[in-house]
Design an enzyme around this catalytic site. Structure first.
Site, PDB file in Angstrom:
ATOM      1  N   GLU A  73      -3.700   9.139  -9.151  1.00 36.17           N
ATOM      2  CA  GLU A  73      -3.462  10.382  -8.768  1.00 36.17           C
ATOM      3  C   GLU A  73      -2.263  11.016  -9.821  1.00 36.17           C
ATOM      4  OE1 GLU A  73      -3.592   7.984  -6.679  1.00 36.17           O
ATOM      5  OE2 GLU A  73      -5.265   8.422  -5.265  1.00 36.17           O
ATOM      6  N   SER A 111     -16.242  12.541  -0.432  1.00 37.09           N
ATOM      7  CA  SER A 111     -15.213  13.130   0.461  1.00 37.09           C
ATOM      8  C   SER A 111     -14.770  14.491   0.172  1.00 37.09           C
ATOM      9  CB  SER A 111     -14.076  12.298   0.787  1.00 37.09           C
ATOM     10  OG  SER A 111     -14.338  11.081   1.193  1.00 37.09           O
ATOM     11  N   ARG A 132     -11.062  17.675   7.267  1.00 35.83           N
ATOM     12  CA  ARG A 132     -12.127  16.982   7.157  1.00 35.83           C
ATOM     13  C   ARG A 132     -13.353  17.426   8.275  1.00 35.83           C
ATOM     14  NH1 ARG A 132     -13.143  12.040  10.477  1.00 35.83           N
ATOM     15  NH2 ARG A 132     -14.487  10.881   9.471  1.00 35.83           N
ATOM     16  N   ASP A 187      -8.716   7.403  10.896  1.00 34.41           N
ATOM     17  CA  ASP A 187      -7.761   6.813   9.754  1.00 34.41           C
ATOM     18  C   ASP A 187      -6.479   6.428   9.976  1.00 34.41           C
ATOM     19  OD1 ASP A 187     -10.077   6.274   8.089  1.00 34.41           O
ATOM     20  OD2 ASP A 187      -9.743   7.835   6.574  1.00 34.41           O
ATOM     21  N   PHE A 190      -2.365  12.396  -0.870  1.00 35.68           N
ATOM     22  CA  PHE A 190      -2.494  11.929  -2.252  1.00 35.68           C
ATOM     23  C   PHE A 190      -2.237  12.954  -3.097  1.00 35.68           C
ATOM     24  CE2 PHE A 190      -5.577   8.787  -0.061  1.00 35.68           C
ATOM     25  CZ  PHE A 190      -4.419   8.018   0.609  1.00 35.68           C
ATOM     26  N   HIS A 205      -8.755  16.750   3.923  1.00 29.94           N
ATOM     27  CA  HIS A 205      -8.508  15.713   5.186  1.00 29.94           C
ATOM     28  C   HIS A 205      -6.784  15.991   5.275  1.00 29.94           C
ATOM     29  CE1 HIS A 205     -12.269  14.137   3.932  1.00 29.94           C
ATOM     30  NE2 HIS A 205     -12.171  13.101   4.495  1.00 29.94           N
ATOM     31  N   ARG A 229     -14.010  21.271   4.028  1.00 29.50           N
ATOM     32  CA  ARG A 229     -14.209  20.774   2.659  1.00 29.50           C
ATOM     33  C   ARG A 229     -15.436  21.249   1.780  1.00 29.50           C
ATOM     34  NH1 ARG A 229     -15.482  14.509   3.867  1.00 29.50           N
ATOM     35  NH2 ARG A 229     -16.233  14.935   5.975  1.00 29.50           N
TER      36      ARG A 229
END
Lengths: 297, 317
Positions: free
Chosen positions: B61, B40, B170, B120, B86, B112, B13
């Site tokens: 989104e 993030s 991530r 998560d 998302f 991610h 990322r």
């Protein structure tokens, strides 16, 4: 014959007719186009199309500043996005008769290999269409994006969109409404076709929407109401007022009170013709109420 | 056998964030949109240095995707940033109608992705996104393997006209792609020459494939290793050239075996050169909480799993 290139918003006379006379004739002719398109393929959405005929004609011939050629980027001209894509019959008729493509092409509505798909799309390269629509709730967001790009390009032209009142039940609409006021997108005019009907019944039967004016105002939008949304002069006055409210820090909403099925007595004040085509006999009755003015395609 | 050196672990990322910041300087038409995940997605530098071209849309989104589509009208090149879940499943219809069907020049940048999101858990660990995106006509689908490649891909997709899905992750992972390696969409990178078995890997599994090839080499098995960073359009020639030598293949991806890279490869093989294939992927399951390493082990997404799959497919030749 209208051509792309007629600077319509500056031209008060058409073919030596006064503007209002011409626009009234165009309304009748557009109603015929809508009815004949959906009848031929026994499908499509005449109710909402008839209800928005006067609005789209005023928008394209009186309100919007348009260039004489079509290109996707639409730099230095006003843009329009149809969010409730199912009223494609009126959109296609208005585009064709404003010169974007040959009027004869209305004959191909919903037929195999047509550019006039059931719902509007850019996929077949139809001039006048800049986004696909049909799946509801997306047009305001698209318009906000286009409006933000206009600001980045220092292009002072406006972005218009039309959505249905039932369409406001889509959650994405409210994401867009929040964004536009929160970010002062004030070069945007969203018109809601407020006919109080949707496929399954009246708005109040399906999902009551409450006071739309108060809702938009609570989201910090400027709201203009056009009570006679099928009256050319009322629409023109209302939309000019809406234009006058742009550039003042707030997005502008026009609540356009319309009658679904307007202009055909048995299609009015009901949701029955939302997505149903007339049969031969019904077509004849409907056309008799709207005699040919500028020439059928 | 060609060796690859990890020049220091970095997250993919950050490759995206640094690539985006570079684009901000070099391409005035690039704009960025983010749905409340600027940190993030590592979009902070772009936001700081190009505030007029950064659009914070909030946790919305669907609005972001359609706004991005609208922003292309007038010549902008929008890059959207949020988690892979998302960026795809949540907004599939918006991407389908307003971006893919409308052929808009939007770059959907998704962090991610996959199981290595870790703690998560399954709500955020999308393992279906490659499938969702590759099914959309006209969509280019890219899954990069390390920091350098993600940065190069970010620069490359700005020059490509049309919708792109760029998938990255991530955790900090080995960075081994040469810094100056040009990223060519649709052209696989041939990492290691070998004759016994082909390994085609994408994303985080590419480094695992390199490690697997070393293990196999010690066992006297020579693996041909391909970094398939672009899943669509798929580099058909790279696959067929390799399996015409090796006659067996293992695909490796951090994704469900339904709808992923493996199925795309299987289609190419079935049409051209039917070949025994094993799939290193998740097998129609959701993920769960855990560290990335624990999850890669539990779900069979590491070098060890690739070695086993190679041995199995060799026995089927």
């Amino acid at each position: 014959m209208l051509r792309i290139g007629d600077v319509l918003f500056l031209t008060p006379k058409y073919n030596n007719m006064p503007e209002l006379d011409y626009l009234q004739k165009l309304v009748i002719q557009t109603r015929r186009d809508i009815l004949r398109q959906v009848h031929k393929v026994n499908s499509g959405h005449p109710g909402g199309s008839l209800g928005c005929t006067e609005f789209l004609i005023v928008l394209y011939h009186v309100i919007m500043e348009r260039k004489n050629t079509f290109d996707m980027d639409g730099i230095e001209e006003d843009l329009f996005f149809l969010s409730n894509g199912h009223i494609s019959p009126v959109f296609y008729s208005v585009l064709a008769r404003a010169g974007y493509f040959p009027v004869e092409e209305l004959n191909t509505f919903r037929l195999l290999n047509t550019r006039l798909q059931g719902h509007p799309t850019t996929h077949e390269g139809l001039p006048g269409v800049r986004i696909a629509s049909g799946s509801l709730g997306q047009g305001i967001s698209v318009s906000i994006g286009a409006a933000q790009t206009k600001k980045l390009n220092n292009d002072s032209h406006l972005v218009y969109t039309l959505c249905g009142d039932g369409e406001l039940q889509e959650g994405q609409i409210w994401e867009a409404i929040m964004y536009a006021s929160g970010n002062n997108v004030d070069n945007l005019i969203v018109t809601v076709d407020y006919n109080k009907q949707q496929i399954d019944g009246s708005l109040n039967d399906v999902l009551p929407m409450g006071d739309l004016r108060k809702k938009f105002e609570a989201f910090d939008w400027k709201v203009i109401e056009i009570k006679e949304g099928n009256n050319l002069e009322a629409i023109s006055a209302g939309m000019k007022k809406a234009k006058g409210e742009t550039g003042k820090g707030k997005p502008v909403c026009v609540l356009l009170h319309t009658v679904m099925g307007n202009g055909v007595d048995f299609m009015m004040h009901t949701n029955a013709w939302h997505g149903k085509a007339p049969n031969d006999e019904q077509l004849e009755l409907a056309l008799a109420q709207n005699p040919e003015t500028l020439g059928d395609y | 056998m060609k060796k690859y050196i990890d020049t220091g672990k970095k997250d993919t990322r950050s490759g995206f964030g640094d690539g985006l910041e570079e684009l901000g300087k070099t391409n005035k038409n690039v704009v960025a949109l983010c749905a409340d995940l600027t940190g993030s997605l590592k979009m902070g530098a772009f936001k700081k240095n190009h505030p007029d071209r950064f659009f914070q849309v909030g946790i919305a989104e669907a609005n972001m995707m359609c706004m991005a589509a609208g922003m292309t009208i007038g010549g902008k090149i929008p890059f959207t940033g949020t988690f892979a879940n998302f960026s795809t499943g949540r907004v599939y219809d918006q991407i389908r109608q307003s971006i893919a069907y409308s052929d808009k020049n939007v770059k959907i940048c998704a962090s991610h992705a996959g199981i290595t999101l870790g703690e998560d858990g399954a709500t955020h660990q999308i393992l279906e996104d490659i499938g969702l995106m590759k099914m959309l006509p006209g969509m280019t689908v890219i899954n990069t393997c390390d920091y350098n490649q993600t940065k190069a891909a970010t620069l490359a997709i700005a020059k490509h006209k049309g919708p792109v899905y760029l998938r990255f992750g991530r955790p900090k992972v080995a960075n081994f792609t040469p810094e100056d390696q040009n990223f060519e969409i649709g052209k696989a990178v041939h990492l290691i020459e070998g004759n016994d078995v082909t390994i085609v890997a994408t994303g985080h599994l590419v480094w695992e494939a390199i490690k697997a090839a070393e293990t196999l080499n010690n066992k006297g098995i020579s693996a041909d290793v391909i970094n398939m960073h672009t899943i669509k359009p798929l580099d058909k020639n790279a696959i067929l050239d390799s399996v015409s030598k090796t006659r067996c293949i293992v695909t490796a991806e951090e994704h469900n075996y339904l709808g992923g890279l493996g199925e795309s490869v299987a289609r190419i093989l079935t049409e051209n050169l039917p070949t025994p294939q094993e799939f290193v992927a998740t097998h129609d399951t959701f993920g769960e909480s855990g560290t990335p390493e624990q999850l890669m082990e539990k779900y069979g997404l590491n070098a060890k799993a690739i070695v086993s799959a190679c041995e199995k497919v060799l026995s089927r030749k």
